[in-house]
Design an enzyme around this catalytic site. Structure first.
Site, mmCIF file in Angstrom:
data_model
loop_
_atom_site.group_PDB
_atom_site.id
_atom_site.type_symbol
_atom_site.label_atom_id
_atom_site.label_comp_id
_atom_site.label_asym_id
_atom_site.label_seq_id
_atom_site.Cartn_x
_atom_site.Cartn_y
_atom_site.Cartn_z
ATOM 1 C CG ASP A 167 -50.613 -50.812 -42.583
ATOM 2 O OD1 ASP A 167 -51.140 -50.053 -43.501
ATOM 3 O OD2 ASP A 167 -49.381 -51.293 -42.720
ATOM 4 C CG HIS B 290 -45.245 -42.024 -38.191
ATOM 5 N ND1 HIS B 290 -46.038 -41.527 -39.533
ATOM 6 C CD2 HIS B 290 -44.144 -40.903 -38.114
ATOM 7 C CE1 HIS B 290 -45.272 -40.390 -39.774
ATOM 8 N NE2 HIS B 290 -44.263 -40.041 -39.113
ATOM 9 C CB CYS C 143 -48.484 -49.988 -13.080
ATOM 10 S SG CYS C 143 -48.776 -49.349 -14.805
HETATM 11 C C1 BV8 Z 1 -42.778 -34.224 -34.273
HETATM 12 C C2 BV8 Z 1 -49.069 -42.463 -36.430
HETATM 13 C C3 BV8 Z 1 -41.711 -32.725 -33.067
HETATM 14 C C4 BV8 Z 1 -50.387 -42.457 -35.426
HETATM 15 C C5 BV8 Z 1 -48.760 -40.270 -37.314
HETATM 16 C C6 BV8 Z 1 -42.012 -29.346 -38.850
HETATM 17 C C7 BV8 Z 1 -41.068 -30.215 -38.357
HETATM 18 C C8 BV8 Z 1 -41.322 -31.070 -37.241
HETATM 19 C C9 BV8 Z 1 -42.904 -31.467 -36.928
HETATM 20 C C10 BV8 Z 1 -43.839 -30.375 -37.367
HETATM 21 C C11 BV8 Z 1 -43.489 -29.515 -38.567
HETATM 22 N N1 BV8 Z 1 -44.458 -29.156 -38.784
HETATM 23 C C12 BV8 Z 1 -45.747 -29.502 -37.980
HETATM 24 C C13 BV8 Z 1 -45.147 -30.589 -37.250
HETATM 25 C C14 BV8 Z 1 -46.121 -31.199 -36.399
HETATM 26 C C15 BV8 Z 1 -46.505 -32.323 -36.922
HETATM 27 C C16 BV8 Z 1 -46.890 -32.470 -38.453
HETATM 28 O O1 BV8 Z 1 -46.378 -32.586 -39.383
HETATM 29 N N2 BV8 Z 1 -48.225 -31.842 -38.750
HETATM 30 C C17 BV8 Z 1 -48.590 -31.618 -39.902
HETATM 31 C C18 BV8 Z 1 -50.154 -32.249 -40.114
HETATM 32 C C19 BV8 Z 1 -48.517 -30.317 -40.321
HETATM 33 N N3 BV8 Z 1 -45.511 -33.112 -36.805
HETATM 34 C C20 BV8 Z 1 -45.576 -33.930 -35.594
HETATM 35 O O2 BV8 Z 1 -46.158 -33.996 -34.619
HETATM 36 C C21 BV8 Z 1 -44.441 -35.248 -35.598
HETATM 37 N N4 BV8 Z 1 -43.827 -35.176 -34.475
HETATM 38 O O3 BV8 Z 1 -42.243 -33.844 -35.103
HETATM 39 O O4 BV8 Z 1 -42.391 -33.712 -33.232
HETATM 40 C C22 BV8 Z 1 -41.134 -32.639 -31.776
HETATM 41 C C23 BV8 Z 1 -40.039 -32.175 -31.382
HETATM 42 C C24 BV8 Z 1 -39.182 -31.919 -30.253
HETATM 43 C C25 BV8 Z 1 -40.004 -32.575 -29.387
HETATM 44 C C26 BV8 Z 1 -41.244 -33.140 -29.589
HETATM 45 C C27 BV8 Z 1 -41.939 -33.070 -30.682
HETATM 46 C C28 BV8 Z 1 -45.108 -36.795 -35.437
HETATM 47 C C29 BV8 Z 1 -45.938 -36.913 -36.736
HETATM 48 C C30 BV8 Z 1 -46.186 -38.332 -36.697
HETATM 49 C C31 BV8 Z 1 -47.691 -38.598 -36.176
HETATM 50 N N5 BV8 Z 1 -48.228 -39.819 -36.382
HETATM 51 N N6 BV8 Z 1 -49.353 -41.629 -37.451
HETATM 52 C C32 BV8 Z 1 -51.533 -42.969 -36.122
HETATM 53 O O5 BV8 Z 1 -51.318 -43.545 -37.340
HETATM 54 O O6 BV8 Z 1 -52.390 -43.240 -35.621
HETATM 55 S S1 BV8 Z 1 -48.958 -39.481 -38.915
HETATM 56 C C33 BV8 Z 1 -50.090 -39.995 -39.917
HETATM 57 O O7 BV8 Z 1 -49.807 -39.181 -41.234
HETATM 58 C C34 BV8 Z 1 -49.991 -41.522 -40.524
HETATM 59 O O8 BV8 Z 1 -48.694 -42.130 -39.821
HETATM 60 C C35 BV8 Z 1 -49.452 -41.321 -41.755
HETATM 61 O O9 BV8 Z 1 -48.817 -42.277 -42.603
HETATM 62 C C36 BV8 Z 1 -49.027 -40.111 -42.097
HETATM 63 C C37 BV8 Z 1 -48.854 -39.239 -43.271
HETATM 64 O O10 BV8 Z 1 -50.012 -39.211 -43.986
HETATM 65 P P1 BV8 Z 1 -49.987 -39.996 -45.245
HETATM 66 O O11 BV8 Z 1 -49.530 -41.378 -45.054
HETATM 67 O O12 BV8 Z 1 -49.424 -39.155 -46.273
HETATM 68 O O13 BV8 Z 1 -51.461 -40.326 -45.585
HETATM 69 P P2 BV8 Z 1 -52.750 -39.410 -46.182
HETATM 70 O O14 BV8 Z 1 -54.170 -39.846 -45.948
HETATM 71 O O15 BV8 Z 1 -52.347 -38.051 -45.668
HETATM 72 O O16 BV8 Z 1 -52.110 -39.365 -47.661
HETATM 73 C C38 BV8 Z 1 -52.457 -40.502 -48.587
HETATM 74 C C39 BV8 Z 1 -51.910 -40.266 -49.742
HETATM 75 O O17 BV8 Z 1 -52.087 -41.312 -50.562
HETATM 76 C C40 BV8 Z 1 -52.888 -39.191 -50.451
HETATM 77 O O18 BV8 Z 1 -52.025 -38.242 -51.105
HETATM 78 C C41 BV8 Z 1 -53.593 -39.957 -51.537
HETATM 79 O O19 BV8 Z 1 -53.610 -39.203 -52.785
HETATM 80 C C42 BV8 Z 1 -52.740 -41.296 -51.851
HETATM 81 N N7 BV8 Z 1 -53.233 -42.282 -52.177
HETATM 82 C C43 BV8 Z 1 -54.446 -42.724 -52.016
HETATM 83 N N8 BV8 Z 1 -54.717 -44.039 -52.545
HETATM 84 C C44 BV8 Z 1 -53.508 -44.256 -53.184
HETATM 85 C C45 BV8 Z 1 -52.692 -43.155 -52.897
HETATM 86 N N9 BV8 Z 1 -51.310 -43.405 -53.671
HETATM 87 C C46 BV8 Z 1 -51.051 -44.336 -54.546
HETATM 88 N N10 BV8 Z 1 -52.162 -45.272 -54.530
HETATM 89 C C47 BV8 Z 1 -53.360 -45.404 -54.000
HETATM 90 N N11 BV8 Z 1 -53.939 -46.533 -54.163
#
Ligand code: BV8
Length: 248
Positions: free
Chosen positions: A104, A119, A147
């Site tokens: 953001d 990211h 393109c």
């Molecule tokens: C990759 C951009 C491999 C787009 C995002 C193991 C190793 C490697 C990969 C994997 C693996 N296991 C699984 C995978 C695949 C995948 C993955 O991790 N999946 C998960 C769901 C299991 N990973 C990937 O695909 C990554 N790529 O590793 O490629 C590869 C290898 C070789 C060749 C090709 C590929 C890519 C991951 C990036 C994806 N893109 N974002 C967009 O934003 O539109 S990720 C997305 O999730 C956002 O960026 C976000 O930031 C991120 C994490 O989420 P959080 O930030 O934690 O947000 P969330 O809502 O989940 O949680 C918010 C927290 O805040 C909560 O806990 C809440 O309690 C708390 N909160 C709320 N309010 C407050 C607060 N805390 C404090 N104060 C508050 N006021």
């Protein structure tokens, strides 16, 4: 907020600090977190189903419009005290590095300079069809003028590699750090969710600040459950701004 004297001492003596942030740090700026239910017309979609190459290839306009909506939300939002507190730490701790999963742009608007965007950033774009070098873009239509192909936001989608320089910089800093903060992230998206483990293996102090428990919570050295916008300013004030004498 009363910090343990041992933690205060460690933080004051720390030279190398890494802070990983997630969508939670932007929640108090009014932005929905990644796993919060989305509002309005996007409420029927799950972000993790939209943030993929497949979703874009299936319906480029839908995904382009989703990011246009998120860009508009981000531009209307203001950095909150949590973002500002981290920008303050950067001016006080010599080797502080902010590593964010957020796209953001609020950390740089808060004044942080040393930022690694794992990211990408939804305010940047690139040509999807031919990766054209020029930035001659028609943002209204989501078109590359060089393109005529589709534009995409310069973010990392699920299944895509993270920018190698960003990941290497984050890993290198984490493997050398004395203190690692995990702030506002559910710690479930990899490889970002691996960073705290790298820090712990190196013997760093791992501190979590998060509203809800996460898989990291039972394993962190310190876990503060609450809002980053409330906890971070108090912590920064006690450690770096007006450090009172330690009681013991
Ligand atoms: C990759 C951009 C491999 C787009 C995002 C193991 C190793 C490697 C990969 C994997 C693996 N296991 C699984 C995978 C695949 C995948 C993955 O991790 N999946 C998960 C769901 C299991 N990973 C990937 O695909 C990554 N790529 O590793 O490629 C590869 C290898 C070789 C060749 C090709 C590929 C890519 C991951 C990036 C994806 N893109 N974002 C967009 O934003 O539109 S990720 C997305 O999730 C956002 O960026 C976000 O930031 C991120 C994490 O989420 P959080 O930030 O934690 O947000 P969330 O809502 O989940 O949680 C918010 C927290 O805040 C909560 O806990 C809440 O309690 C708390 N909160 C709320 N309010 C407050 C607060 N805390 C404090 N104060 C508050 N006021």
């Amino acid at each position: 907020m009363d910090l343990p004297a041992k933690l205060i001492r460690s933080l004051r003596n720390a030279r190398r600090i890494v802070a990983l942030t997630g969508a939670g740090i932007s929640a108090e700026s009014g932005l929905a977190t990644f796993r919060d239910a989305q509002t309005g017309l996007w409420s029927k979609f799950k972000p993790e189903e939209l943030a993929t190459v497949e979703a874009f290839e299936r319906n480029p306009k839908l995904i382009w419009d989703w990011y246009a909506w998120r860009r508009e939300q981000a531009l209307k939002a203001e950095p909150n005290p949590g973002h500002l507190a981290l920008a303050k730490v950067e001016t006080r701790a010599p080797e502080f590095l902010l590593v964010t999963q957020n796209v953001d742009g609020l950390h740089s608007r808060a004044g942080s300079k040393r930022i690694v965007e794992l990211h990408g950033n939804l305010h940047r774009f690139r040509c999807f069809d031919h990766d054209c070098a020029s930035s001659n873009f028609d943002l209204a239509q989501g078109r590359c003028r060089s393109c005529g192909g589709n534009l995409r936001p310069d973010v990392v989608w699920f299944g895509e590699m993270l920018p190698i320089d960003a990941l290497e910089r984050a890993n290198a800093a984490t493997e050398k750090c004395d203190v690692f903060f995990s702030i506002g992230t559910s710690s479930v998206v990899y490889p970002a969710a691996d960073l705290w483990r790298r820090a712990k293996e190196r013997g760093a102090i791992v501190i979590e600040i998060n509203k809800d428990p996460t898989p990291l919570t039972p394993l962190a050295d310190y876990s503060f459950l609450g809002k980053a916008g409330e906890i971070l300013p108090q912590l920064v004030q006690q450690i770096w701004i007006s450090p009172n004498r330690l009681s013991n």
